[in-house]
Design a protein around this motif. Structure first.
Motif, mmCIF file in Angstrom:
data_model
loop_
_atom_site.group_PDB
_atom_site.id
_atom_site.type_symbol
_atom_site.label_atom_id
_atom_site.label_comp_id
_atom_site.label_asym_id
_atom_site.label_seq_id
_atom_site.Cartn_x
_atom_site.Cartn_y
_atom_site.Cartn_z
ATOM 1 N N ASN A 79 107.246 47.879 42.834
ATOM 2 C CA ASN A 79 108.637 48.337 42.728
ATOM 3 C C ASN A 79 109.413 47.831 43.947
ATOM 4 O O ASN A 79 108.828 47.203 44.838
ATOM 5 C CB ASN A 79 108.715 49.871 42.618
ATOM 6 C CG ASN A 79 108.036 50.565 43.791
ATOM 7 O OD1 ASN A 79 108.411 50.388 44.941
ATOM 8 N ND2 ASN A 79 106.987 51.338 43.495
ATOM 9 N N GLY A 80 110.694 48.141 43.979
ATOM 10 C CA GLY A 80 111.547 47.648 45.053
ATOM 11 C C GLY A 80 111.266 48.301 46.395
ATOM 12 O O GLY A 80 111.293 47.636 47.437
ATOM 13 N N LEU A 81 111.003 49.604 46.389
ATOM 14 C CA LEU A 81 110.678 50.276 47.649
ATOM 15 C C LEU A 81 109.411 49.679 48.246
ATOM 16 O O LEU A 81 109.359 49.378 49.443
ATOM 17 C CB LEU A 81 110.520 51.798 47.433
ATOM 18 C CG LEU A 81 110.020 52.594 48.646
ATOM 19 C CD1 LEU A 81 110.931 52.437 49.860
ATOM 20 C CD2 LEU A 81 109.882 54.083 48.301
ATOM 21 N N GLU A 115 115.839 41.064 53.646
ATOM 22 C CA GLU A 115 116.952 41.425 52.758
ATOM 23 C C GLU A 115 116.533 42.474 51.739
ATOM 24 O O GLU A 115 115.460 42.370 51.146
ATOM 25 C CB GLU A 115 117.420 40.204 51.960
ATOM 26 C CG GLU A 115 117.916 39.055 52.775
ATOM 27 C CD GLU A 115 117.986 37.821 51.891
ATOM 28 O OE1 GLU A 115 117.136 36.933 52.062
ATOM 29 O OE2 GLU A 115 118.874 37.762 51.015
ATOM 30 N N ASP A 116 117.431 43.420 51.500
ATOM 31 C CA ASP A 116 117.272 44.311 50.353
ATOM 32 C C ASP A 116 118.084 43.687 49.220
ATOM 33 O O ASP A 116 119.306 43.841 49.139
ATOM 34 C CB ASP A 116 117.776 45.715 50.695
ATOM 35 C CG ASP A 116 117.552 46.694 49.544
ATOM 36 O OD1 ASP A 116 117.446 46.228 48.383
ATOM 37 O OD2 ASP A 116 117.514 47.908 49.799
ATOM 38 N N ALA A 117 117.370 42.937 48.370
ATOM 39 C CA ALA A 117 118.015 42.206 47.264
ATOM 40 C C ALA A 117 117.797 42.933 45.938
ATOM 41 O O ALA A 117 117.835 42.311 44.867
ATOM 42 C CB ALA A 117 117.473 40.780 47.210
ATOM 43 N N PHE A 164 112.994 42.541 45.998
ATOM 44 C CA PHE A 164 113.683 42.677 44.703
ATOM 45 C C PHE A 164 113.158 43.898 43.973
ATOM 46 O O PHE A 164 111.983 44.251 44.094
ATOM 47 C CB PHE A 164 113.414 41.441 43.832
ATOM 48 C CG PHE A 164 114.031 40.182 44.364
ATOM 49 C CD1 PHE A 164 115.257 39.748 43.896
ATOM 50 C CD2 PHE A 164 113.390 39.451 45.355
ATOM 51 C CE1 PHE A 164 115.836 38.582 44.389
ATOM 52 C CE2 PHE A 164 113.968 38.286 45.860
ATOM 53 C CZ PHE A 164 115.188 37.853 45.377
ATOM 54 N N SER A 165 114.033 44.510 43.175
ATOM 55 C CA SER A 165 113.617 45.605 42.296
ATOM 56 C C SER A 165 113.948 45.232 40.857
ATOM 57 O O SER A 165 115.006 44.653 40.593
ATOM 58 C CB SER A 165 114.366 46.892 42.652
ATOM 59 O OG SER A 165 114.199 47.853 41.622
ATOM 60 N N PHE A 166 113.041 45.581 39.957
ATOM 61 C CA PHE A 166 113.305 45.402 38.522
ATOM 62 C C PHE A 166 113.277 46.738 37.817
ATOM 63 O O PHE A 166 112.905 46.836 36.648
ATOM 64 C CB PHE A 166 112.291 44.412 37.923
ATOM 65 C CG PHE A 166 112.314 43.077 38.612
ATOM 66 C CD1 PHE A 166 113.314 42.158 38.342
ATOM 67 C CD2 PHE A 166 111.355 42.768 39.567
ATOM 68 C CE1 PHE A 166 113.353 40.934 39.010
ATOM 69 C CE2 PHE A 166 111.387 41.548 40.238
ATOM 70 C CZ PHE A 166 112.388 40.626 39.952
ATOM 71 N N THR A 192 117.338 49.855 35.327
ATOM 72 C CA THR A 192 118.806 49.775 35.344
ATOM 73 C C THR A 192 119.341 48.596 36.151
ATOM 74 O O THR A 192 120.548 48.374 36.177
ATOM 75 C CB THR A 192 119.429 51.048 35.952
ATOM 76 O OG1 THR A 192 119.016 51.130 37.318
ATOM 77 C CG2 THR A 192 119.002 52.295 35.209
ATOM 78 N N LYS A 193 118.485 47.858 36.829
ATOM 79 C CA LYS A 193 118.968 46.745 37.666
ATOM 80 C C LYS A 193 119.432 45.580 36.776
ATOM 81 O O LYS A 193 119.173 45.563 35.576
ATOM 82 C CB LYS A 193 117.871 46.299 38.635
ATOM 83 C CG LYS A 193 117.365 47.422 39.553
ATOM 84 C CD LYS A 193 118.349 47.778 40.659
ATOM 85 C CE LYS A 193 118.162 49.174 41.179
ATOM 86 N NZ LYS A 193 117.422 49.346 42.399
ATOM 87 N N ASN A 194 120.055 44.572 37.363
ATOM 88 C CA ASN A 194 120.596 43.461 36.551
ATOM 89 C C ASN A 194 119.519 42.815 35.696
ATOM 90 O O ASN A 194 119.766 42.459 34.552
ATOM 91 C CB ASN A 194 121.242 42.407 37.441
ATOM 92 C CG ASN A 194 122.598 42.839 37.937
ATOM 93 O OD1 ASN A 194 122.837 44.041 38.070
ATOM 94 N ND2 ASN A 194 123.483 41.900 38.200
#
Ligand SMILES: *Cc1c(COP(=O)(O)O)cnc(C)c1O
Length: 378
Positions: A62-64, A163-165, A193-195, A198-200
């Motif tokens: 995950n993104g975290l 970066e927090d992308a 990156f997070s997927f 709800t992300k893009n």
């Protein structure tokens, strides 16, 4: 309850256009008998490398975790030391700050730029101190937080840039990063990156990735994500289990192919909003200078009469959200965190409204219609 005419987001409707491809990809994973690692994860990582012009990509849980692993790998490789300060904008999702404190580093929370709401070279220049060893630009709402001045400060001071992308996949900076690539998430030493669905680009569950230019970071992140193990039954770090599931990798290989088209559709909705909204009490986000410097993860307006405008929109059938109502430093878990006064962050947090912008739920016409509804607010 008012009838919802303009829903904020509906994830089933987001994935509908890809239904056949997603079902096919899931079937492929189920049939393969390979449910950890393997070809699906490798194919996803190759796509991420190509997309970002970077030599390494690691699929993670995950993104975290992508952020935590990046920072812990910086410590493991000696790029950072425990207790080092990391400058991070205060108006972020709490995960950015959680990753910093979890890694044993110190967040230096700063007010972001008032207009763009992200870290700029100017903000870094004003707040930098000798004990700041790293920057964490957060590409909030999809807007790239990078400029020539930030690149110069980072180079002059030898700062580590993580970066927090999580919100910005597909975005590009106007000037290149520290290692040549201009893609958000590949501007500094590592990008997370997070997927989250709800992300893009959303998986069908939790998923994330790290992109990096540094071979040592790549190695340490892979090891940390796999129990700290450098070879079987040999653990050099007290690590984690942060692997990306092959089933999510397969879903993402489908979704990533549509990323640029989806982002272009978000941009069209942002333009429709900006062309329509015209209200003395409403501040619109800035568009440009290029169509890809912001990928419009959220379209966020600000107004001093936030709750009234939200109520009015709800009465008119427009569903909205707030990103984020309570900044990290005001959360109970950070009650003892020392920080400078953060007037911009606190004022803006009380003024934010996120309008619907999902390409599947919200048409360009919907965005114009919602804009006209806003203009009628008294
Ligand atoms: C979503 C998000 C994260 C965390 O990603 P998860 O996959 O939900 O763990 C981190 N930072 C920002 C700015 C985010 O929006």
């Amino acid at each position: 309850m008012h009838e919802i005419k303009y829903p904020f987001l509906n994830l089933a409707c987001e994935n509908k256009p890809y239904m056949d491809e997603l079902i096919e990809a899931s079937a492929r994973v189920i049939r393969s008998g390979r449910y950890i690692g393997g070809q699906e994860v490798e194919a996803f990582e190759a796509m991420m490398r190509d997309m970002h012009s970077a030599p390494y990509a690691i699929g993670v849980s995950n993104g975290l975790d992508a952020l935590r692993l990046s920072l812990r790998a910086c410590i493991a490789t000696g790029l950072l030391a425990p207790g080092d300060k990391v400058m991070v904008p205060a108006n972020t999702y709490i995960a950015s700050v959680l990753a910093i404190t979890d890694a044993g580093l110190m967040p230096l929370l700063v007010d972001a730029d008032e207009v763009t709401m992200v870290l700029t070279g100017d903000v870094v220049e004003r707040n930098i101190t000798p004990d700041v060893k790293a920057l964490m630009p957060v590409h909030l709402y999809g807007r790239v937080a990078w400029d020539g001045e930030m690149a110069d400060i980072a180079k002059q001071r030898g700062l580590i840039v993580i970066e927090d992308a999580a919100q910005s996949i597909g975005a590009r900076a106007a000037c290149s990063g520290l290692f040549g690539s201009a893609h958000a998430g590949a501007l500094g030493h590592a990008g997370a990156f997070s997927f989250y669905p709800t992300k893009n680009v959303g998986a069908l569950g939790d998923a994330g990735a790290v992109v990096t230019h540094i071979p040592e970071l790549h190695k340490a992140i892979r090891e940390l994500a796999n129990y700290g193990s450098d070879r079987r039954y040999h653990n050099i770090y007290a690590g984690y289990n942060c692997r990306l599931d092959p089933i999510q990798a397969a879903m993402l290989s489908v979704k990533l192919r549509h990323c640029n088209k989806q982002n272009a559709e978000r941009f069209a909705r942002a333009v429709a909003y900006n062309n329509t909204i015209d209200h003395p009490l409403v501040t619109k986000p800035r568009i440009g200078p290029t169509p890809t410097d912001c990928v419009w993860h959220q379209y966020v307006i600000r107004t001093p009469r936030r709750d009234e405008l939200r109520g009015f929109l709800s009465e008119q059938g427009v569903e909205t959200d707030i990103h984020y109502a309570v900044p990290p430093h005001m959360q109970p878990c950070y009650a003892n965190l020392e920080h400078m006064p953060l007037p911009v962050t606190e004022r803006q947090a009380a003024q934010l409204i996120s309008l619907p912008i999902s390409p599947e739920c919200t048409s360009v016409k919907d965005a114009s219609d919602i804009g006209r509804i806003i203009n009628k607010f008294k």
